[in-house]
Design an enzyme around this catalytic site. Structure first.
Site, PDB file in Angstrom:
ATOM      1  N   HIS A  50      -8.186  -0.930   0.385  1.00  0.00           N
ATOM      2  CA  HIS A  50      -7.193  -1.986   0.162  1.00  0.00           C
ATOM      3  C   HIS A  50      -7.992  -3.252  -0.135  1.00  0.00           C
ATOM      4  O   HIS A  50      -8.927  -3.583   0.611  1.00  0.00           O
ATOM      5  CB  HIS A  50      -6.360  -2.260   1.415  1.00  0.00           C
ATOM      6  CG  HIS A  50      -5.741  -1.065   2.052  1.00  0.00           C
ATOM      7  ND1 HIS A  50      -4.376  -0.881   2.133  1.00  0.00           N
ATOM      8  CD2 HIS A  50      -6.291   0.014   2.690  1.00  0.00           C
ATOM      9  CE1 HIS A  50      -4.120   0.234   2.790  1.00  0.00           C
ATOM     10  NE2 HIS A  50      -5.263   0.801   3.137  1.00  0.00           N
ATOM     11  N   HIS A  69      -5.265  -1.231  -4.710  1.00  0.00           N
ATOM     12  CA  HIS A  69      -5.702  -0.096  -3.904  1.00  0.00           C
ATOM     13  C   HIS A  69      -6.529   0.837  -4.775  1.00  0.00           C
ATOM     14  O   HIS A  69      -6.129   1.169  -5.890  1.00  0.00           O
ATOM     15  CB  HIS A  69      -4.496   0.625  -3.294  1.00  0.00           C
ATOM     16  CG  HIS A  69      -3.773  -0.249  -2.323  1.00  0.00           C
ATOM     17  ND1 HIS A  69      -2.751  -1.093  -2.702  1.00  0.00           N
ATOM     18  CD2 HIS A  69      -3.983  -0.451  -0.997  1.00  0.00           C
ATOM     19  CE1 HIS A  69      -2.343  -1.779  -1.639  1.00  0.00           C
ATOM     20  NE2 HIS A  69      -3.070  -1.401  -0.597  1.00  0.00           N
ATOM     21  N   CYS A  73       0.788  -1.237   0.000  1.00  0.00           N
ATOM     22  CA  CYS A  73       0.000   0.000   0.000  1.00  0.00           C
ATOM     23  C   CYS A  73       0.821   1.290   0.000  1.00  0.00           C
ATOM     24  O   CYS A  73       0.514   2.210  -0.773  1.00  0.00           O
ATOM     25  CB  CYS A  73      -1.023  -0.006   1.139  1.00  0.00           C
ATOM     26  SG  CYS A  73      -0.505  -0.775   2.665  1.00  0.00           S
ATOM     27  N   ASP A 119      -2.648  -7.769  -4.942  1.00  0.00           N
ATOM     28  CA  ASP A 119      -3.008  -6.608  -4.148  1.00  0.00           C
ATOM     29  C   ASP A 119      -3.533  -5.488  -5.039  1.00  0.00           C
ATOM     30  O   ASP A 119      -3.067  -5.319  -6.165  1.00  0.00           O
ATOM     31  CB  ASP A 119      -1.746  -6.128  -3.419  1.00  0.00           C
ATOM     32  CG  ASP A 119      -2.049  -5.545  -2.064  1.00  0.00           C
ATOM     33  OD1 ASP A 119      -3.232  -5.434  -1.723  1.00  0.00           O
ATOM     34  OD2 ASP A 119      -1.091  -5.190  -1.351  1.00  0.00           O
ATOM     35  N   LYS A 134     -11.984  -4.152   8.106  1.00  0.00           N
ATOM     36  CA  LYS A 134     -11.982  -4.909   6.854  1.00  0.00           C
ATOM     37  C   LYS A 134     -13.091  -5.948   6.822  1.00  0.00           C
ATOM     38  O   LYS A 134     -13.570  -6.412   7.855  1.00  0.00           O
ATOM     39  CB  LYS A 134     -10.632  -5.598   6.651  1.00  0.00           C
ATOM     40  CG  LYS A 134     -10.239  -6.566   7.756  1.00  0.00           C
ATOM     41  CD  LYS A 134      -8.838  -7.139   7.510  1.00  0.00           C
ATOM     42  CE  LYS A 134      -8.375  -8.033   8.658  1.00  0.00           C
ATOM     43  NZ  LYS A 134      -7.035  -8.607   8.429  1.00  0.00           N
TER      44      LYS A 134
END
Length: 659
Positions: A520, A388, A337, A386, A474
C-alpha cells in the site's frame, strides 16, 4: 555482595554492586557528571536518578542538556504549574498533567473560571517555586494511604485515579517540598532544573477522562524548553504559523471554505479547485511514467465486505455506515485497498503479470471527533493518491526502493528536501499471524537500511513502535517545512494479510496458486492535507507552475481596456491561468488587493503600454517593475510556469537531440 553488569552507550561493560543508584553511578564516573545528571535511561526507558539498578541493564546517564531530558523538563514544569495554581487558589483540585508535543498541560477543577490575566500570576508563582529548587523525591504508598490522603484533601479525582491503578503496579507519590502529587514519574532531581525557558500558552475546556458526561475541567497549556533561545525560536515559529494558517490564507486567496452542515469536508472554490487539479495532474503524470494503471472503485460497499477485509473489526469505529430499507448495511469506504483487491481479482493473474500497480485518486471517509477537526489538516472526507502494488515476495526490496526514489523526487519538486523516514511496527490491534508480521517488518527494515546506505547516511531514520496499520508495518515519510515544522505525508506499507483474506492469488512458475504480497502506498497522502501543508509552507506565495491564479492583467486607465482583453486572451492561449481587473480603481489599490490574494504576477497596462504593445510586470513581494513587450512577457511566463517534471522531460529531450 551481588554484582550487576552495566552496559554504557559506547558498549563498555562494568560490574557494580547490585542496587547502585543512578546518582552513585554518575558520581563514580566523574564529579562533574554527578552534578549534571538529572535522570538515567535504563534499557531505553527514562527513570529517576535515585532509582536502584538491581539487574543487568543498559544505562545512559541523562543530563539536562541531553535531548532525552526535554520530556522531563516539561513533566516537571507541569507539576510546578499545578503547585502554583493550588498555591494561588486553594481548594482547586488537580487531575492529570501529561507531556504533549512541544509542551504540557494540566486539567484543574476550579470553582471560578480562570481569567486571561491569571497567566502572568501563575508564571510568577512558578518562577518562585523553581527558584526554591526543592528536590523531587519519590515515595511508594499503600492504596489505602493514598486513597485516604487524597480523600481528606478533597481531591476526588485523585482518589479515582488511585482506584484505576492496576493491582500489580505501585502507587507512586512525588514530592517537591511540601507539595505532592500522584504520578508514574520519572522526574529530574529538583524543581530548579525546570529553568526559565517556559511559558503558559492558553486556557481551554476539557472533560474528565474525555467523557462529555463527566465533570467539565479547566485546562492550562504550557510549553517548556531546555534553553531560552529554544523557547524564543518556538514562539517565533508559532507566530509564523499563525501568519501562514491555511484557513486564513484560504479565505484571502478565495480557495475554499468550511461550514457546519458538512463538518470536516471542503467546499472548493474555483481557484482552490484549480490548485487541487494541478496537484492531481502532476501526480498522474508521475504515476503514468512509473507504470501505474489508474482505476476507480465504489465509494460505498456492503458491511460484509469490510468484515472480510478486517476493517470492520479493527477500524469500524471510524467508518460511516447507512442502513437501506432492505436492512442491508453499507459503509462509506475509509480506504481504497479492498476495492483494489477486487479489481486485481477480475481475471486470472500469473507471476509474469507482477508487479501490478493500481492507482486511484479515491475519495475516502473517516470519522474524526469534532474537536479534532482542523481545517484541511484534519478532515472526515478526503482524496488519497492511493496505490496498491501486487508483487511476489522476492520483489519487495526492488519495488519499495522504487517507491522511495519516486517519493523523494516528488517531495523535492515541491521544495521539501529535509525528509525523515520512520518504520512503524505492529500495533496491538492487528490482523494476521506474528510470523507474517515478522517477515513484513524485516522486509521494511531491510529497505530502510538500504535507503540509508544509498544516501550515505544523509536520510534520517527512526523506529516508531506500535504505530503500524492493522494489516501491516509501514514506512512513514515526514517532511520539514519552511519554518521547521514536521508533517507526516507519504507511507509505504508491506502487507502479507489483506490479499489472502480477500481471496487474491496468482499462478507461480510451477503452476501453483500463491498469495501476492500487497504494498500500500500514498505519496501526498491526503490531497486536502497536502494542499494545506503547501499553503502554509509557501505562505500562499506559490511557485508560478503551482499557483491557482498565475497572472492578473490590471488596467491603469479605461483607455487600456481593449488592450488588456487582448493580453488576457494571449495569456489563456499560452496555457496560463489568468484573470483581468478592469475596475475603475486606482492601480495601487488593485496591486494591494491582488497582493493580499497572493497573485504571483500582475501585468499592468495603461495607455502607453497599449500603444507600444508592452506590459509592466509586477511580482508579488517586490517593488520592482519590469517593462517588456507582450510577446517577451508571455514567453518568459510560459517557460516559468512549466511544472518541474515536464521541465526535466523537456531538458532530457534537448540533451538527447544534442547527442
Amino acid at each position: 555482595m551481588p554484582e550487576i553488569t552495566v552496559t554504557f552507550p559506547d558498549g563498555a561493560e562494568r560490574k557494580f554492586p547490585k542496587g547502585i543508584t543512578g546518582k552513585e553511578l554518575a558520581d563514580g564516573i566523574s564529579k562533574s557528571l554527578g552534578k549534571k545528571a538529572v535522570a538515567i535511561e535504563r534499557d531505553g526507558k527514562l527513570a529517576d536518578l535515585a532509582d536502584p539498578i538491581d539487574a543487568d541493564s543498559k544505562i545512559k546517564i541523562v543530563t539536562r542538556n541531553d535531548p532525552e531530558a526535554l520530556e522531563l523538563i516539561r513533566h516537571d514544569a507541569a507539576h510546578v504549574m499545578a503547585e502554583a495554581v493550588q498555591s494561588l487558589w486553594p481548594g482547586t483540585q488537580v487531575t492529570i498533567g501529561p507531556v504533549i508535543e512541544n509542551g504540557f498541560y494540566y486539567d484543574f477543577a476550579k470553582q471560578q473560571p480562570f481569567e486571561p490575566d491569571d497567566i502572568p500570576k501563575i508564571e510568577k508563582k512558578m518562577a518562585e517555586i523553581i527558584q526554591k529548587n526543592a528536590p523531587f523525591t519519590k515515595e511508594v504508598w499503600s492504596r489505602d494511604k493514598a486513597r485516604d490522603t487524597f480523600a481528606n484533601m478533597g481531591e476526588g479525582f485523585k482518589v479515582e485515579l488511585v482506584d484505576a491503578i492496576p493491582e500489580d503496579q505501585d502507587v507512586k507519590i512525588y514530592k517537591q517540598g511540601d507539595w505532592f502529587d500522584l504520578c508514574r514519574g520519572p522526574h529530574m532531581t529538583s524543581t530548579g532544573q525546570v529553568g526559565k525557558a517556559f511559558k503558559l500558552m492558553k486556557f481551554a475546556g476539557a472533560y474528565w477522562r474525555g467523557d462529555s458526561n463527566r465533570p467539565q475541567l479547566q485546562r492550562i497549556y504550557g510549553t517548556a524548553w531546555a534553553s531560552e533561545d529554544e523557547l524564543k525560536q518556538y514562539l517565533h515559529q508559532l507566530e509564523e504559523a499563525e501568519k501562514r494558517d491555511h484557513r486564513k490564507l484560504g479565505r484571502e486567496m478565495d480557495l475554499f471554505h468550511f461550514q457546519e452542515e458538512a463538518p470536516g469536508s471542503v467546499f472548493w472554490h474555483p481557484k482552490g479547485w484549480a490548485l487541487f487539479q494541478t496537484l492531481i495532474a502532476y501526480m498522474r503524470r508521475r504515476l503514468d511514467a512509473a507504470g501505474y494503471q489508474e482505476v476507480n472503485s465504489p465509494d460505498m460497499m456492503e458491511k460484509h465486505f469490510w468484515e472480510l477485509s478486517g476493517h470492520w473489526e479493527n477500524y469500524g469505529e471510524n467508518m460511516f455506515t447507512t442502513v437501506l430499507p432492505d436492512e442491508r448495511v453499507f459503509c462509506c469506504k475509509p480506504m481504497n485497498c479492498p476495492g483494489h483487491v477486487q479489481i486485481y481479482k477480475h481475471g486470472l493473474k500469473s507471476y509474469r503479470d507482477l508487479p501490478l500497480k493500481i492507482a486511484e485518486f479515491g475519495k475516502v471517509h473517516r470519522y474524526e471527533p469534532s474537536g479534532a477537526l482542523h481545517g484541511m489538516l484534519r478532515v472526515r472526507h478526503f482524496t488519497q493518491d492511493d496505490a496498491h502494488i501486487f508483487i511476489t515476495e522476492d520483489q519487495i526490496m526492488e519495488e519499495c526502493l522504487k517507491i522511495n526514489d519516486l517519493m523523494l523526487s516528488i517531495y523535492k519538486d515541491f521544495g521539501f528536501e529535509d525528509i525523515f523516514i520512520k518504520l512503524s511496527t505492529r500495533p496491538e490491534k492487528r490482523v494476521g499471524a506474528d510470523e507474517l508480521w515478522d517477515k513484513a517488518e524485516k522486509a521494511l527494515g531491510d529497505v530502510l537500511d538500504e535507503v540509508k546506505r544509498r544516501s550515505n547516511g544523509q536520510v534520517k531514520t527512526a523506529i516508531n513502535p506500535g504505530e503500524g496499520a492493522f494489516y501491516g508495518p509501514k514506512l512513514e515519510y515526514v517532511l520539514k517545512d519552511a519554518i521547521g515544522r514536521e508533517w507526516q505525508c507519504g507511507t509505504t506499507q508491506v502487507d502479507f494479510n489483506l490479499a489472502g483474506r480477500l481471496g487474491a492469488f496468482y499462478i507461480d512458475e510451477n503452476s501453483e496458486k500463491k498469495t501476492p504480497v500487497l504494498i500500500h502506498r500514498a505519496m501526498f497522502g491526503s490531497l486536502e492535507r497536502f494542499t494545506g501543508i503547501l499553503i502554509e509552507n509557501y505562505a500562499g506565495h506559490f511557485p508560478l507552475w503551482l499557483s491557482p491564479l498565475q497572472v492578473v492583467v490590471a488596467t491603469i486607465v479605461s483607455d487600456a481596456d481593449d488592450y488588456a482583453e487582448e493580453v488576457l486572451a494571449k495569456l489563456h492561449a499560452a496555457g496560463l491561468r489568468a484573470e483581468i481587473d478592469l475596475r475603475n480603481e486606482k492601480i495601487n489599490y488593485k496591486v494591494r488587493e491582488h497582493s493580499l490574494a497572493k497573485v504571483p504576477v500582475m501585468l499592468v497596462v495603461g495607455k502607453r503600454e497599449a500603444e507600444e504593445g508592452k506590459v509592466s510586470i509586477r511580482r508579488l513581494g517586490s517593488q520592482k517593475q519590469d517593462v517588456m513587450t507582450l510577446e517577451e512577457a508571455i514567453a518568459a511566463l510560459k517557460d516559468e510556469a512549466i511544472p518541474p517534471d515536464l521541465r526535466r522531460a523537456q531538458e532530457g529531450r534537448v540533451a538527447e537531440a544534442a547527442e
